[in-house]
Design a protein around this motif. Structure first.
Motif, PDB file in Angstrom:
ATOM      1  N   VAL A 140       1.049  -0.920   0.234  1.00  0.00           N
ATOM      2  CA  VAL A 140       0.191  -0.073  -0.329  1.00  0.00           C
ATOM      3  C   VAL A 140       1.013   1.482   0.326  1.00  0.00           C
ATOM      4  O   VAL A 140       1.868   1.709   0.918  1.00  0.00           O
ATOM      5  CB  VAL A 140      -0.445   0.028   1.413  1.00  0.00           C
ATOM      6  CG1 VAL A 140      -2.323   1.329   0.894  1.00  0.00           C
ATOM      7  CG2 VAL A 140      -1.328  -1.713   1.399  1.00  0.00           C
ATOM      8  N   SER A 176       0.713   5.103  -0.729  1.00  0.00           N
ATOM      9  CA  SER A 176       0.189   6.501  -0.511  1.00  0.00           C
ATOM     10  C   SER A 176       0.484   7.334  -0.789  1.00  0.00           C
ATOM     11  O   SER A 176       1.650   7.978  -0.565  1.00  0.00           O
ATOM     12  CB  SER A 176      -0.558   7.015   0.551  1.00  0.00           C
ATOM     13  OG  SER A 176       0.376   7.436   1.306  1.00  0.00           O
ATOM     14  N   MET A 181     -14.392   9.761   1.000  1.00  0.00           N
ATOM     15  CA  MET A 181     -14.399   8.262   0.392  1.00  0.00           C
ATOM     16  C   MET A 181     -15.720   8.412  -0.815  1.00  0.00           C
ATOM     17  O   MET A 181     -17.061   7.948  -0.105  1.00  0.00           O
ATOM     18  CB  MET A 181     -14.551   7.516   0.677  1.00  0.00           C
ATOM     19  CG  MET A 181     -14.129   5.643  -0.127  1.00  0.00           C
ATOM     20  SD  MET A 181     -14.054   4.460   1.039  1.00  0.00           S
ATOM     21  CE  MET A 181     -15.402   4.647   1.559  1.00  0.00           C
ATOM     22  N   MET A 182     -15.550   8.691  -1.797  1.00  0.00           N
ATOM     23  CA  MET A 182     -16.921   8.745  -2.963  1.00  0.00           C
ATOM     24  C   MET A 182     -17.643  10.546  -2.157  1.00  0.00           C
ATOM     25  O   MET A 182     -17.973  11.031  -2.610  1.00  0.00           O
ATOM     26  CB  MET A 182     -18.002   7.396  -2.641  1.00  0.00           C
ATOM     27  CG  MET A 182     -16.812   6.586  -3.423  1.00  0.00           C
ATOM     28  SD  MET A 182     -18.251   5.717  -4.873  1.00  0.00           S
ATOM     29  CE  MET A 182     -18.281   4.529  -2.948  1.00  0.00           C
ATOM     30  N   TYR A 191     -13.766   0.711   6.278  1.00  0.00           N
ATOM     31  CA  TYR A 191     -12.281   1.307   5.640  1.00  0.00           C
ATOM     32  C   TYR A 191     -12.738   1.110   4.017  1.00  0.00           C
ATOM     33  O   TYR A 191     -13.493   1.457   3.511  1.00  0.00           O
ATOM     34  CB  TYR A 191     -11.757  -0.806   6.142  1.00  0.00           C
ATOM     35  CG  TYR A 191     -12.675  -1.418   5.438  1.00  0.00           C
ATOM     36  CD1 TYR A 191     -13.658  -2.093   6.757  1.00  0.00           C
ATOM     37  CD2 TYR A 191     -12.709  -2.221   3.888  1.00  0.00           C
ATOM     38  CE1 TYR A 191     -14.182  -3.320   6.164  1.00  0.00           C
ATOM     39  CE2 TYR A 191     -13.658  -2.692   3.869  1.00  0.00           C
ATOM     40  CZ  TYR A 191     -14.263  -3.887   4.573  1.00  0.00           C
ATOM     41  OH  TYR A 191     -14.834  -5.202   4.653  1.00  0.00           O
ATOM     42  N   GLY A 192     -11.660   1.224   3.289  1.00  0.00           N
ATOM     43  CA  GLY A 192     -11.659   1.936   1.922  1.00  0.00           C
ATOM     44  C   GLY A 192     -10.243   2.708   1.658  1.00  0.00           C
ATOM     45  O   GLY A 192      -9.530   3.129   2.785  1.00  0.00           O
ATOM     46  N   VAL A 193     -10.581   3.917   0.433  1.00  0.00           N
ATOM     47  CA  VAL A 193      -9.074   4.082   0.193  1.00  0.00           C
ATOM     48  C   VAL A 193     -10.292   5.532   0.047  1.00  0.00           C
ATOM     49  O   VAL A 193     -10.772   6.530   0.178  1.00  0.00           O
ATOM     50  CB  VAL A 193      -8.951   3.923  -1.553  1.00  0.00           C
ATOM     51  CG1 VAL A 193      -7.761   5.183  -1.624  1.00  0.00           C
ATOM     52  CG2 VAL A 193      -8.065   2.241  -1.271  1.00  0.00           C
ATOM     53  N   GLN A 203      -8.944   9.713   0.959  1.00  0.00           N
ATOM     54  CA  GLN A 203      -8.707  10.987  -0.144  1.00  0.00           C
ATOM     55  C   GLN A 203      -9.008  12.311   1.676  1.00  0.00           C
ATOM     56  O   GLN A 203      -9.804  12.514   2.077  1.00  0.00           O
ATOM     57  CB  GLN A 203      -8.452  11.699  -0.362  1.00  0.00           C
ATOM     58  CG  GLN A 203      -8.661  10.541  -1.600  1.00  0.00           C
ATOM     59  CD  GLN A 203      -9.082  11.596  -3.214  1.00  0.00           C
ATOM     60  OE1 GLN A 203     -10.638  11.939  -2.893  1.00  0.00           O
ATOM     61  NE2 GLN A 203      -8.189  11.508  -4.209  1.00  0.00           N
ATOM     62  N   GLN A 233      -4.648  10.562  -1.123  1.00  0.00           N
ATOM     63  CA  GLN A 233      -4.787   9.654  -0.909  1.00  0.00           C
ATOM     64  C   GLN A 233      -4.510   8.936   0.144  1.00  0.00           C
ATOM     65  O   GLN A 233      -3.297   8.578   0.400  1.00  0.00           O
ATOM     66  CB  GLN A 233      -4.029   8.311  -1.781  1.00  0.00           C
ATOM     67  CG  GLN A 233      -5.545   7.516  -2.001  1.00  0.00           C
ATOM     68  CD  GLN A 233      -4.869   6.644  -3.664  1.00  0.00           C
ATOM     69  OE1 GLN A 233      -5.381   7.083  -4.560  1.00  0.00           O
ATOM     70  NE2 GLN A 233      -4.653   5.517  -3.574  1.00  0.00           N
ATOM     71  N   PRO A 261      -5.419   5.027   2.377  1.00  0.00           N
ATOM     72  CA  PRO A 261      -5.797   3.742   2.918  1.00  0.00           C
ATOM     73  C   PRO A 261      -6.379   3.779   3.954  1.00  0.00           C
ATOM     74  O   PRO A 261      -5.777   3.932   4.549  1.00  0.00           O
ATOM     75  CB  PRO A 261      -4.839   2.691   2.565  1.00  0.00           C
ATOM     76  CG  PRO A 261      -4.070   3.306   1.602  1.00  0.00           C
ATOM     77  CD  PRO A 261      -3.642   4.308   2.133  1.00  0.00           C
ATOM     78  N   VAL A 262      -7.155   3.580   4.354  1.00  0.00           N
ATOM     79  CA  VAL A 262      -8.109   2.636   5.751  1.00  0.00           C
ATOM     80  C   VAL A 262      -8.214   1.120   6.229  1.00  0.00           C
ATOM     81  O   VAL A 262      -8.906   1.205   5.311  1.00  0.00           O
ATOM     82  CB  VAL A 262      -9.501   3.752   6.060  1.00  0.00           C
ATOM     83  CG1 VAL A 262      -9.932   3.482   7.276  1.00  0.00           C
ATOM     84  CG2 VAL A 262      -8.256   5.112   6.489  1.00  0.00           C
ATOM     85  N   ARG A 263      -7.507   0.835   6.643  1.00  0.00           N
ATOM     86  CA  ARG A 263      -7.723  -0.947   7.040  1.00  0.00           C
ATOM     87  C   ARG A 263      -8.718  -1.307   7.906  1.00  0.00           C
ATOM     88  O   ARG A 263      -8.790  -0.534   8.418  1.00  0.00           O
ATOM     89  CB  ARG A 263      -6.501  -1.336   7.519  1.00  0.00           C
ATOM     90  CG  ARG A 263      -5.860  -0.974   7.789  1.00  0.00           C
ATOM     91  CD  ARG A 263      -4.392  -2.143   8.110  1.00  0.00           C
ATOM     92  NE  ARG A 263      -3.764  -1.585   9.485  1.00  0.00           N
ATOM     93  CZ  ARG A 263      -4.023  -1.581  10.494  1.00  0.00           C
ATOM     94  NH1 ARG A 263      -5.119  -2.752  11.118  1.00  0.00           N
ATOM     95  NH2 ARG A 263      -3.216  -1.393  11.786  1.00  0.00           N
ATOM     96  N   PRO A 264      -9.011  -2.189   7.710  1.00  0.00           N
ATOM     97  CA  PRO A 264      -9.982  -3.302   8.832  1.00  0.00           C
ATOM     98  C   PRO A 264      -9.174  -3.368  10.455  1.00  0.00           C
ATOM     99  O   PRO A 264      -7.673  -3.372  10.238  1.00  0.00           O
ATOM    100  CB  PRO A 264     -10.614  -4.213   8.591  1.00  0.00           C
ATOM    101  CG  PRO A 264      -9.808  -4.725   7.483  1.00  0.00           C
ATOM    102  CD  PRO A 264      -9.583  -3.159   6.504  1.00  0.00           C
ATOM    103  N   ARG A 296      -6.975  -5.923  12.430  1.00  0.00           N
ATOM    104  CA  ARG A 296      -6.420  -7.232  11.761  1.00  0.00           C
ATOM    105  C   ARG A 296      -6.797  -8.375  12.678  1.00  0.00           C
ATOM    106  O   ARG A 296      -7.569  -7.698  14.105  1.00  0.00           O
ATOM    107  CB  ARG A 296      -4.536  -6.658  12.644  1.00  0.00           C
ATOM    108  CG  ARG A 296      -3.769  -6.268  11.210  1.00  0.00           C
ATOM    109  CD  ARG A 296      -2.565  -6.178  12.006  1.00  0.00           C
ATOM    110  NE  ARG A 296      -2.244  -6.938  12.099  1.00  0.00           N
ATOM    111  CZ  ARG A 296      -1.638  -7.887  10.835  1.00  0.00           C
ATOM    112  NH1 ARG A 296      -1.188  -7.193  10.385  1.00  0.00           N
ATOM    113  NH2 ARG A 296      -0.428  -8.964  11.573  1.00  0.00           N
ATOM    114  N   HIS A 297      -6.869  -9.560  12.801  1.00  0.00           N
ATOM    115  CA  HIS A 297      -7.153 -10.582  13.190  1.00  0.00           C
ATOM    116  C   HIS A 297      -6.782 -10.411  15.248  1.00  0.00           C
ATOM    117  O   HIS A 297      -7.581 -11.188  15.998  1.00  0.00           O
ATOM    118  CB  HIS A 297      -7.050 -12.057  12.679  1.00  0.00           C
ATOM    119  CG  HIS A 297      -5.669 -11.683  13.013  1.00  0.00           C
ATOM    120  ND1 HIS A 297      -4.194 -11.526  12.816  1.00  0.00           N
ATOM    121  CD2 HIS A 297      -5.274 -13.055  13.646  1.00  0.00           C
ATOM    122  CE1 HIS A 297      -3.194 -12.509  12.491  1.00  0.00           C
ATOM    123  NE2 HIS A 297      -3.483 -12.982  13.577  1.00  0.00           N
TER     124      HIS A 297
END
Lengths: 437, 785
Positions: free
Chosen positions: A6, A8, A345-346, A372-374, A376, A394, A396-399, A401-402
């Protein structure tokens, strides 16, 4: 996540990426100006205006519009930072300049001043149209105002207008109020209301209309009232600035010096507002005012200083940007309370007004949404008279982790208990069942 | 179970007589299996030899990319991988939405090879994973069929499976897709189930759960297993074949299998929440009830039992009704009744075409045509009925499973052409049984009638040799070689329990049913001829039909071989000429390839998880230029990629897929209406086409400048001249078109720097505007121009 796929990359569009910027980002004010004239007499008849430019450090180069040697660029490099067209009647430029060359000049981020006249040629009108300004199509029409005309010795045909219907913007016209009305004689133009790049700076009074002063009105004039714009400015998407007016004579020494009395008003001003108005607006056009820049866009988690490659949902983060304004000589901190940042994000998930420290540093902190998503970071700052700021970066935002979820949830203790008691029970049962014979 | 005592007693004597023979049989079948494995592997190498060692098609590129990531970052990073380069701007949690079996398998192979200092690239490992696993699959088929009908049938079935075209189509070298390992896992799970059923061993039951876990990891088709096995269990219960072996075969599978399946992130709670799994739980309950009833029956006197039954049945019915009512209410409250779209379209073949165009649009989700059966299983189609009959004589637990397997898979293959893949192993198993049984019959009658051979002993020997080879194999498998001498007779006798019953019966009948010598010889020859046809067809299919990687195309014409390498050309261009964060929009088919080969962010890809997002792209493609520009601009798209086959006659291009874009787009955005693109219900792009069609973005991007190629604009796929030949693009600019025009890449123009004034003026002065060359043409309609 350490080293990452990833990536940015900050994509900062301060200006739309056309051919390049006219001015160095360090000092946006224009320096070299080409002035094209119909006739070299204008050089002396408009000398006050030219001298005011020269005194502010501009390097003016006067050429006749049909001079066969004129050129805007040589070897792909522009020779000038700004162009002044004081040649309303030119049908064809000399040298390599044509309509496309002028438009490319603007699209490369350089500035333009157009003064038309009642003798405006098709070429000048065409330049106006390309910039979003429609001069009255009737070639003989002039702006006439039987109520708002300037009182003069001879009664005249009321084509000399004294107008004080100015746009209210300190950035464009300077902080000092323009007391005297502005003298105008020339053709009017109209703007498309849907066009958000062009602004009416000086408009005609509601009683004005555009027609041929020498003939009788047979049909209703096409342009009437305050829809007529006398002086307009355009700020293109790449922040190139254009000044368009239908009167060349308003720049003249004569208009600068003459006193003005608006019809129906008692006060007679010793001096018309033309000099102050045109000087101030040329400061705006030549980027001596209202030019913003952003530096040091930073974001990081609260309590950290390094910029991460990506965020996790529900992280707390800080965003900061420094905004400076060009004062003509130096970059001063820009102070405003309406700079907003979007986490986008949109659609914007977060929209926050940033606070500033009066030294140009705008900052805010917020919580990353639970999505989560990409995303800005977006700063879309468009304020009347200022260059538009459009930053987007830009990220990214991640969920989770396990292993970032809670290991033991209190609500689940009954189930843990059930599972372990089941295991124990099964063990005991098996033992009893197997060995109780 | 009910084996005749006489035959069991006869075994030891036979065994001592035929030790050498059996050993020879075992070694022979071992080498045959080895050769089958080699053949299964090598028949799939045509693609590498004819083309090159590349990943094929679409999905394999995604799997390849995931494997690369796994090899580079390890399993935990893979598990938590949030991919921000697909489905922009939504992103995709790869770790939680992918079946990891294939990736983990290839990753493990790669890791093993590398730790043995065999430095193969990840790509090579990926390319050859499918052929390796098809060898495994044919061995698994051998094991399964051997459990059902003995070694001979096993070997035949394994040989058939090794080269069945249906399976080849999904497992040629380079076809690095889930099915490659999943078919092996499927067959192996079935084998372990049958093995457990035959032996009643808890060890195999546990192995079965683990194999099931591997299957769940590998492919969504695991639901087939978790429905087929309960069906078989139910069948056994209904037909009065309930036994403790059945209980051991099924109960651990449900408990352990469900627990293990829930560990796979993509399945998770689906393992207990969706209707696909309900059947297994229901049968689990029924099994326990039945087991309980048998137990009660055992401890109660018949009279008491009757009383208990009436009591339990009346109470039980009431409870059952209540439970079922609650269950139905729960299920009915969910909009899809708890079923996923793909499964629903399995049960109701018209479901997808009615409600989910995105499923219907995939060619492999279409029902197959009749020729595709002959293409994909060839002569097996004729042998399957014979195999089913063979399974019924006699019907055992395991052969009833095969019958059930083939019956259900025939149905599923008829619904979705992709499920032909599930059908193929079943067809191979039944055909293997059929072939081997008929060979048995014919050779036996020849032997019986040939003078000088004591038919009686020979027949027995033939029978037992297969049985002992089997026993030996088992011994090798379980690695108890030191115990074999002790173990073998007992094992064999266990085998005999089921094997002897048919053989003794057969022996008695055989003497009556010995066929005439000449007819058996001719039949034998004909069977061999049939097999030869099958082999020829399979090799042809492997070499010609199924080896094309679809990323590189070839065509033969009178002046030699043409290679169309346009896809890689285009992806290479994108990789080298665009910014690393640029977004590329294309129809979803090309999403995986774009991310894997061009390394650019895509809007939608082949993992069709978000219908709305795909519909957005479909709408953009079906809209006029300006509206499309706005949609793409709002998604930060920089480049648009279209695939166009009109110049070289490549039929699966975007124009042919376009109606699906319209349908999918229109499903979410109702202003896109399919009839607008059809003239009198006909899809056409010639001068009769509708204006909507001729002005949509897809038409324009496909046919822009096309007329310059031949002066007429003749589309070789649609076999017609295009309707609108000369037009200019206002919001897009062509940046790259590949050598054969198969891929065309366009760039979105930035918004216009200035906004023009009134348009009417420029019209009156067209002469002056047109002199401005490139700037002019389109400026009239366009606010950005």
């Amino acid at each position: 996540m350490g080293k990452l796929w990833v990536i940015s990359i900050a994509s900062i569009f301060i200006l739309l990426p056309f051919l390049g910027n006219a001015f160095s980002p360090e000092s946006p004010t224009d320096r070299r100006v080409l002035v094209l004239l119909d006739d070299s007499a204008i050089k002396s008849s408009h000398s006050i205006y030219f001298n005011s430019l020269k005194s502010r450090g501009f390097d003016l180069e006067f050429k006749l519009a049909d001079d066969p040697k004129i050129a805007l660029q040589r070897y792909g490099q522009y020779l000038y930072d700004a162009l002044v067209l004081f040649c309303p009647s030119v049908e064809r430029f000399g040298g390599s300049i044509d309509l496309a060359a002028i438009l490319d000049f603007v699209d490369s981020g350089r500035d333009l001043i157009i003064a038309a006249d009642s003798s405006a040629s098709d070429l000048i009108r065409e330049v106006g149209i390309e910039c979003g300004v429609d001069f009255d199509e009737d070639p003989s029409a002039m702006v006439i105002d039987h109520i708002g005309y300037a009182v003069s010795e001879t009664e005249g045909d009321h084509t000399l207008i004294a107008s004080d219907d100015l746009i209210k913007s300190d950035v464009i016209l300077g902080s000092k109020r323009i007391e005297a009305p502005i003298l105008f004689r020339g053709i009017g133009h109209s703007l498309n209301p849907a066009n958000n790049l062009v602004l009416k700076v000086l408009s005609a009074s509601p009683s004005a209309y555009s027609a041929n002063p020498k003939s009788k009105l047979s049909t209703p004039p096409s342009l009437t009232g305050s829809a007529i714009s006398l002086v307009s400015i355009v700020q293109a998407r790449n922040n190139a600035r254009i000044l368009i007016t239908g009167s060349l004579s308003m720049f003249s020494n004569k208009f600068f010096r003459s006193g003005v009395q608006k019809a129906g008003e008692k006060t007679k001003h010793e001096k018309s507002g033309n000099e102050q108005f045109l000087t101030e607006i040329s400061k705006w056009v030549f980027h001596e005012r209202g030019h913003l820049k952003t530096v040091n866009v930073k974001h990081h988690k609260v309590g950290e200083t390094d910029e991460p490659a990506l965020y996790r949902i529900n992280d707390e983060l800080e965003y900061s940007v420094e905004i400076y304004e060009w004062s003509g000589k130096s970059w001063d901190p820009y102070v405003a309370n309406d700079v907003q940042v979007q986490f986008y994000m949109m659609s914007p998930y977060v929209l926050k007004t940033m606070s500033h420290n009066k030294k140009g540093l705008y900052s805010t902190s917020f919580k990353v949404p639970d999505v989560y998503g990409v995303f800005q970071f977006k700063v879309e700052y468009q304020k009347l008279g200022y260059t538009s700021l459009s930053l987007s970066k830009q990220i990214p935002v991640r969920p989770y982790r396990h292993n970032e979820y809670e290991r033991f949830i209190p609500a689940a203790y009954p189930y843990y208990g059930a599972a372990f008691s089941m295991m124990a029970g099964f063990f005991v049962f098996s033992f009893v069942h197997l060995y109780s014979k | 179970m009910a084996a005749p005592e006489t035959s069991t007693a006869a075994v030891p004597t036979l065994y001592t007589n035929n030790t050498l023979r059996n050993a020879f049989g075992g070694v022979l079948s071992f080498f045959i299996l080895l050769l089958i494995g080699v053949m299964a592997f090598s028949i799939r190498l045509f693609s590498v030899i004819k083309y090159e060692s590349v990943i094929h098609e679409f999905d394999p590129y995604f799997n390849y990319r995931v494997t690369q990531f796994l090899a580079k970052n390890g399993i935990y990073e893979f598990w938590n991988w949030f991919d921000d380069r697909t489905w922009y701007p939504l992103g995709r949690v790869i770790g939680g939405t992918v079946y990891p079996g294939l990736t983990l398998t290839a990753g493990t192979i790669w890791w093993l090879l590398n730790s043995l200092n065999i430095p193969l690239s990840v790509e090579t490992v990926c390319v050859f994973t499918a052929p390796i696993f098809s060898a495994f699959a044919s061995w698994a088929t051998f094991l399964l069929t051997k459990e059902v009908k003995g070694t001979g049938a096993g070997l035949t079935a394994a040989a058939l499976l090794a080269m069945v075209p249906s399976y080849i189509s999904r497992s040629v070298a380079g076809s690095y897709d889930n099915e490659a390992v999943a078919i092996f896992a499927l067959i192996f799970t079935f084998y372990l189930y049958i093995k457990t059923l035959n032996t009643g061993s808890l060890f195999y039951a546990t192995l079965n759960s683990i194999a099931y876990f591997y299957m769940v990891c590998s492919w969504g088709g695991y639901t087939f297993i978790i429905n087929l096995i309960p069906m078989h269990v139910l069948l056994c219960i209904v037909t009065g074949r309930f036994s403790s072996r059945l209980y051991i075969a099924y109960a651990p599978l449900v408990v352990l299998g469900t627990l293990l399946a829930a560990l796979v992130p993509v399945v998770g709670f689906n393992a207990v929440m969706t209707s696909e799994h309900f059947a297994s739980f229901l049968v689990f309950i029924i099994l326990h009830v039945v087991a309980f009833v048998y137990y009660i029956k055992g401890i109660l006197s018949p009279k008491m039992f009757k009383v208990a039954v009436t009591l339990v049945v009346s109470v039980g019915l009431a409870v059952c009704c209540a439970v079922i009512a609650v269950l139905i209410a729960l299920v009915a409250s969910s909009p899809t009744k708890g079923w996923s779209g793909r499964s629903l379209s399995l049960l109701d073949p018209t479901y997808a075409s009615k409600y989910i165009p995105i499923i219907a649009s995939v060619s492999e989700h279409q029902p197959p045509t009749w020729p595709s059966y002959f293409m994909d299983i060839n002569v097996l189609a004729f042998l399957v009925p014979a195999g089913i009959i063979a399974c019924f004589s006699p019907l055992s637990d395991s052969s009833s499973f095969v019958v059930l397997y083939i019956a259900t898979s025939v149905y599923f293959s008829g619904v979705m052409v992709r499920l032909m893949l599930v059908f193929a192993p079943a067809a191979c198993i039944t055909s293997g049984i059929a072939l081997s049984q008929s060979f048995d019959v014919f050779t036996r009658s020849i032997k019986f009638q040939l003078p000088g051979i004591s038919s009686n002993t020979e027949v027995d020997a033939a029978e037992t040799s297969s049985a002992t080879a089997e026993a030996q194999n088992d011994a090798v498998k379980t690695e108890k070689s030191e115990e074999t001498s002790k173990n073998r007779p007992s094992k064999k006798s266990k085998k005999k329990e089921k094997e002897e019953k048919p053989s003794t019966k057969a022996k008695a009948e055989k003497r009556l049913l010995a066929l005439p010598l000449d007819s058996s010889v001719i039949s034998l020859l004909l069977l061999i001829l049939l097999g030869a046809f099958y082999v020829v067809h399979c090799v042809w299919a492997a070499a010609e039909a199924y080896s094309a990687p679809s990323i590189v195309l070839t065509s033969r014409s009178h002046d030699g071989l043409h290679v169309f390498d346009d896809f890689r050309e285009a992806y290479g261009w994108l990789r080298h000429n665009t910014d690393v964060d640029d977004k590329v929009a294309s129809w979803w088919d090309y999403g995986y390839q774009t991310t894997a080969m061009a390394n650019r962010t895509v809007i939608v890809d082949n993992n069709t998880w978000n219908n709305t997002h795909i519909a957005t792209v479909g709408t953009a493609m079906s809209s006029p230029e300006k509206a499309a520009w706005e949609i793409f601009h709002s998604l930060d798209v920089k480049y648009v990629l279209v695939v166009f086959g009109g110049l070289v006659g490549y039929p699966s291009d975007d124009i042919n897929k376009f109606l699906w874009m319209v349908r999918i787009g229109g499903g979410v955005f109702p202003h896109i209406k399919e009839p607008d693109y059809l003239r009198d219900g006909q899809y056409r792009i010639d001068s009769q086409a509708t204006p909507t069609m001729l002005n949509c973005l897809m038409y324009k991007l496909s046919y822009y400048r096309f007329v310059e190629t031949d002066g007429k604009g003749f589309d070789r796929v649609r076999q017609t001249e295009i309707g609108k030949k000369h037009f200019k693009l206002t919001h897009f600019e062509e940046v790259f078109t590949t050598h054969h025009w198969m891929v065309r890449i366009y760039k979105l123009k930035p918004p216009k720097n200035r906004i023009r004034g009134k348009t009417k003026k420029s019209k009156s002065k067209t002469s002056s505007t047109s002199s401005r060359g490139k700037r002019s043409g389109s400026g009239k309609k366009n606010p950005w121009q």
